[in-house]
Every structure is written in C-alpha cells, then in structure tokens.
Design an enzyme around this catalytic site. Structure first.
Site, PDB file in Angstrom:
ATOM      1  N   LYS A 110       0.837  -1.204   0.000  1.00 61.91           N
ATOM      2  CA  LYS A 110       0.000   0.000   0.000  1.00 61.91           C
ATOM      3  C   LYS A 110       0.871   1.252   0.000  1.00 61.91           C
ATOM      4  CE  LYS A 110      -4.358  -1.782   1.233  1.00 61.91           C
ATOM      5  NZ  LYS A 110      -4.644  -2.905   2.129  1.00 61.91           N
ATOM      6  N   LYS A 192      -7.225 -10.556 -12.397  1.00 57.94           N
ATOM      7  CA  LYS A 192      -8.065 -11.035 -11.296  1.00 57.94           C
ATOM      8  C   LYS A 192      -9.166 -10.002 -11.018  1.00 57.94           C
ATOM      9  CE  LYS A 192      -7.905 -11.876  -6.381  1.00 57.94           C
ATOM     10  NZ  LYS A 192      -7.542 -11.271  -5.166  1.00 57.94           N
ATOM     11  N   LYS A 195     -12.004  -5.078  -6.706  1.00 63.47           N
ATOM     12  CA  LYS A 195     -12.510  -3.709  -6.610  1.00 63.47           C
ATOM     13  C   LYS A 195     -11.427  -2.718  -7.009  1.00 63.47           C
ATOM     14  CE  LYS A 195     -13.695  -4.705  -2.542  1.00 63.47           C
ATOM     15  NZ  LYS A 195     -14.283  -5.294  -1.351  1.00 63.47           N
TER      16      LYS A 195
HETATM   17  P1  ADP Z   1     -11.007  -7.067  -3.677  1.00 64.45           P
HETATM   18  O1  ADP Z   1      -9.767  -7.574  -4.386  1.00 64.45           O
HETATM   19  O2  ADP Z   1     -12.120  -6.846  -4.631  1.00 64.45           O
HETATM   20  O3  ADP Z   1     -10.728  -5.879  -2.783  1.00 64.45           O
HETATM   21  P2  ADP Z   1     -11.042  -8.563  -1.231  1.00 64.45           P
HETATM   22  O4  ADP Z   1      -9.556  -8.560  -1.149  1.00 64.45           O
HETATM   23  O5  ADP Z   1     -11.839  -7.715  -0.293  1.00 64.45           O
HETATM   24  O6  ADP Z   1     -11.480  -8.244  -2.738  1.00 64.45           O
HETATM   25  O7  ADP Z   1     -11.523 -10.074  -1.155  1.00 64.45           O
HETATM   26  C1  ADP Z   1     -12.351 -10.629  -0.176  1.00 64.45           C
HETATM   27  C2  ADP Z   1     -12.326 -12.148  -0.364  1.00 64.45           C
HETATM   28  O8  ADP Z   1     -12.781 -12.504  -1.689  1.00 64.45           O
HETATM   29  C3  ADP Z   1     -10.934 -12.724  -0.233  1.00 64.45           C
HETATM   30  O9  ADP Z   1     -10.999 -13.811   0.663  1.00 64.45           O
HETATM   31  C4  ADP Z   1     -10.526 -13.220  -1.598  1.00 64.45           C
HETATM   32  O10 ADP Z   1      -9.874 -14.437  -1.514  1.00 64.45           O
HETATM   33  C5  ADP Z   1     -11.852 -13.357  -2.343  1.00 64.45           C
HETATM   34  N1  ADP Z   1     -11.660 -12.870  -3.731  1.00 64.45           N
HETATM   35  C6  ADP Z   1     -11.558 -11.597  -4.119  1.00 64.45           C
HETATM   36  N2  ADP Z   1     -11.411 -11.484  -5.467  1.00 64.45           N
HETATM   37  C7  ADP Z   1     -11.405 -12.740  -5.954  1.00 64.45           C
HETATM   38  C8  ADP Z   1     -11.272 -13.314  -7.273  1.00 64.45           C
HETATM   39  N3  ADP Z   1     -11.153 -12.553  -8.359  1.00 64.45           N
HETATM   40  N4  ADP Z   1     -11.300 -14.651  -7.385  1.00 64.45           N
HETATM   41  C9  ADP Z   1     -11.451 -15.445  -6.288  1.00 64.45           C
HETATM   42  N5  ADP Z   1     -11.577 -14.971  -5.026  1.00 64.45           N
HETATM   43  C10 ADP Z   1     -11.554 -13.646  -4.838  1.00 64.45           C
END
Ligand code: ADP
Ligand code: TRP
Length: 324
Positions: A110, A192, A195
C-alpha cells in the site's frame, strides 16, 4: 469447531468475492459454530466518507444475508458493534514488536502505491489479531493474501501467552484455512477480478448492467469464422463457473469449431450470471425493504458476539493486570 472470518465493507461485493470466499463461508456455517463479521473498523483505513461507510456496511450485511448466511446458524455481526475489539487490540499492540508489522507485505504494497503511511494501516494486522483472538476462533478461512496476517495473529497470541499466560495460556492459537484458489475469477480486463482494478461484476448489480459488462469483457480479435481457444478466454473461464459441465463442454467445442462469435458466448454468460443470482436477488429485495428486521438481525448478532468477546477480553485484562 469455531470458525471466524471478516470481510471489509469497501464497496459492493463482486462475483469473485462470492466464488472465492462467501460461498465457502456459507457452506461452513452448517457443521461449525461460525462467526462472520463486516470489518468496518478496518475499512476506516480506506473509506473516509461516513455516509459511504454506513451504506457499504449495510450493503455487505444485506449481501451476506441474502446469499444464505443464516443468522440463526451463524453469528453475523458488524465489527464496530463489538467495541471490546479495540480494547483487545491495545493489549495486543503493547506486546507486538514493530519489526513484525514492518515486514507485512500488504502494508508495504500500500505504501508503494502511494497510500499515506498512517498508523491504522500499519497496525491493521494487530486489529485483525484482536478480531480473531477475541472469539477463541479455531479456524479462520481466508484468501491466500491474508496468510501473513494469520501468521502474525498466531505470533502475537504466542507472545502474549508467554508474557502473561505462564500458568495458563490466555489465547487459543487459531489455524488459517486458506481457501482453495482453483477459482481465481477473472475480471472484465482479464486480470483477477478486484474492486481495486475496477473490473468487477457485482453480485447484485442491475441485470441490464451485467449484460453491458459482459459485452465489455476483453477477448482477442479472432474473426467469427475461425477456431478459438476457450482455455485462454476470460468469457469462457467465467462461463464455466456458472453452467454445468455438459454445457461448458459444448461451448468449448463451439469455440474450437469456429463460426461462433464472442457476442454469443457473452450473451449466454450474462444470462447464466443473472439466473444464478436471481433467487438471492429476490431475498435481498425483501430484506432491503424491511430495515427494522435488518436492524434486529444486526443487534442480535452483536449481542451474541459480545457475550463471547466480554469473556475473552476479561481473561486478557486480568492476565495483564488491568482491573481491580
Ligand atoms: P477485492 O480484491 O475486490 O478488494 P477482497 O480482497 O476484499 O477483494 O476479497 C475478499 C475475499 O474474496 C478474499 O478472501 C478473496 O480471496 C476473495 N476474492 C476476491 N477477489 C477474488 C477473485 N477474483 N477470485 C477469487 N476470489 C476472490
Ligand atoms: N483483512 C481481511 C481482508 O482484507 C478482513 C478481515 C478483518 C479478517 N479481520 C479479519 C479476515 C479477521 C479474517 C479474520 O480480507
């Protein structure tokens, strides 16, 4: 077994969150004592608009409940409804060496992205340790990216136990359950779905908008009549997650045969996603229309969570000499 996990309310949940995490949380609620919470204290490190934060918390809570987290089975709550969390975080932070936090990859990433080096961001793993230790959790299901935070949680618990728990350990050491990464869900641009990349399809997004987004998924420019490779195509990777084996095999054959345009498979993908979440959408609609019920679920969840939290916090306070 006591299972616990948290999810940050930093925006609407997307289908990557669902397939990578939430679906598995829901499955785990049946044979375990499950605690799931919306991590709004953690979100303070990134969401600075109070109205937005409040709306995101409500949205994530609604999403989780509509998708099948059952407040009768699992303790579903909002992290800040249990203020014991921050007191425990202070007790833990008092025995946490700076070096452990300095080596945290998520903090370093970050900072490298230019996000200001605030103390909350730095101490984020200690707050996460408090979340976990406060409920005597046995197992914490999380994505691979959270593995280091779980290791720190165990280290902090061991450190606290060795300083204050000479006769009897104060904290239970939790195990991480790294969720299988078989389904890394690709986003609209092929990276991937996340957000932070702005490439998501939200679970409860308007169906028209899902159709539009599916049309935008990046593909190669092979002409309609030529054979195509399903294995390198994000549309196919997504489709496979929502249709049965027979149908995905049929689509793979159509890719390879040529004569199929990406428009056809994108249309099918949008319909499959919309159909998949349709029953949940109905549940969400009726729950969203009943704010009193939602508030009651939130209150009851907090009450149950606090009951456990108070016991563990008291144990920790006594151990380190607080209170009379
Ligand atoms: P983001 O990347 O959108 O901020 P988070 O890091 O908040 O998502 O993810 C929350 C949960 O969702 C995590 O446990 C993560 O493993 C799962 N997750 C997020 N994006 C994916 C993805 N593209 N494929 C599979 N699992 C995901
Ligand atoms: N840090 C986690 C994430 O970003 C969310 C979280 C907060 C969490 N507290 C937790 C996960 C406790 C598991 C246990 O995904």
């Amino acid at each position: 077994m006591r299972i616990l996990s948290g999810i940050q309310p930093s925006g609407a949940l997307h289908i990557g969150n669902y397939l990578g995490a939430i679906q598995q949380y829901i499955a785990l609620q049946h044979d375990n004592e499950a605690y799931y919470f919306v991590a709004d204290y953690h979100a303070l490190t990134s969401v600075r608009d109070p109205e937005k934060l409040r709306a995101y918390v409500r949205d994530v809570l609604l999403d989780l409940l509509s998708l099948g987290l059952d407040p009768e089975k699992a303790t579903v709550f909002v992290q800040s409804d249990v203020p014991e969390t921050v007191e425990l975080a202070w007790l833990l932070t008092s025995v946490t060496p700076m070096g452990w936090l300095e080596k945290c990859v998520s903090y370093k990433d970050k900072i490298a992205q230019g996000i200001p080096a605030e103390h909350g961001l730095f101490a984020y793993p200690v707050l996460q340790a408090a979340d976990i230790l406060l409920y005597d959790a046995d197992v914490v299901p999380v994505g691979q990216d959270q593995k280091q935070h779980l290791e720190i949680t165990r280290d902090v618990a061991e450190r606290f136990n060795s300083v204050y728990g000479k006769n009897e350990p104060v904290f239970k050491l939790p195990d991480a359950k790294i969720l299988p990464t078989v389904a890394v869900v690709p986003g609209l641009d092929g990276r991937k779905m996340s957000k932070s990349y702005g490439n998501t399809i939200e679970i409860f997004e308007d169906p028209k908008s899902i159709e539009k987004k599916c049309k935008r998924i990046v593909t190669d420019s092979t002409p309609v009549e030529e054979p195509k490779n399903p294995d390198t195509c994000s549309v196919y990777a997504l489709l496979k997650l929502f249709v049965d084996e027979q149908e995905s095999a049929d689509w793979a054959a159509r890719y390879r045969a040529g004569g199929m345009g990406y428009g056809d498979v994108k249309k099918r993908l949008a319909a499959a996603i919309i159909d998949y979440f349709a029953p949940y959408r109905e549940v969400r609609k009726s729950l969203a229309a009943d704010p009193v019920k939602l508030e009651e679920i939130r209150r009851a969840g907090a009450e149950r969570a606090r009951k456990t939290a108070r016991i563990v916090l008291e144990r920790a306070r006594r151990a380190c000499g607080l209170g009379s």
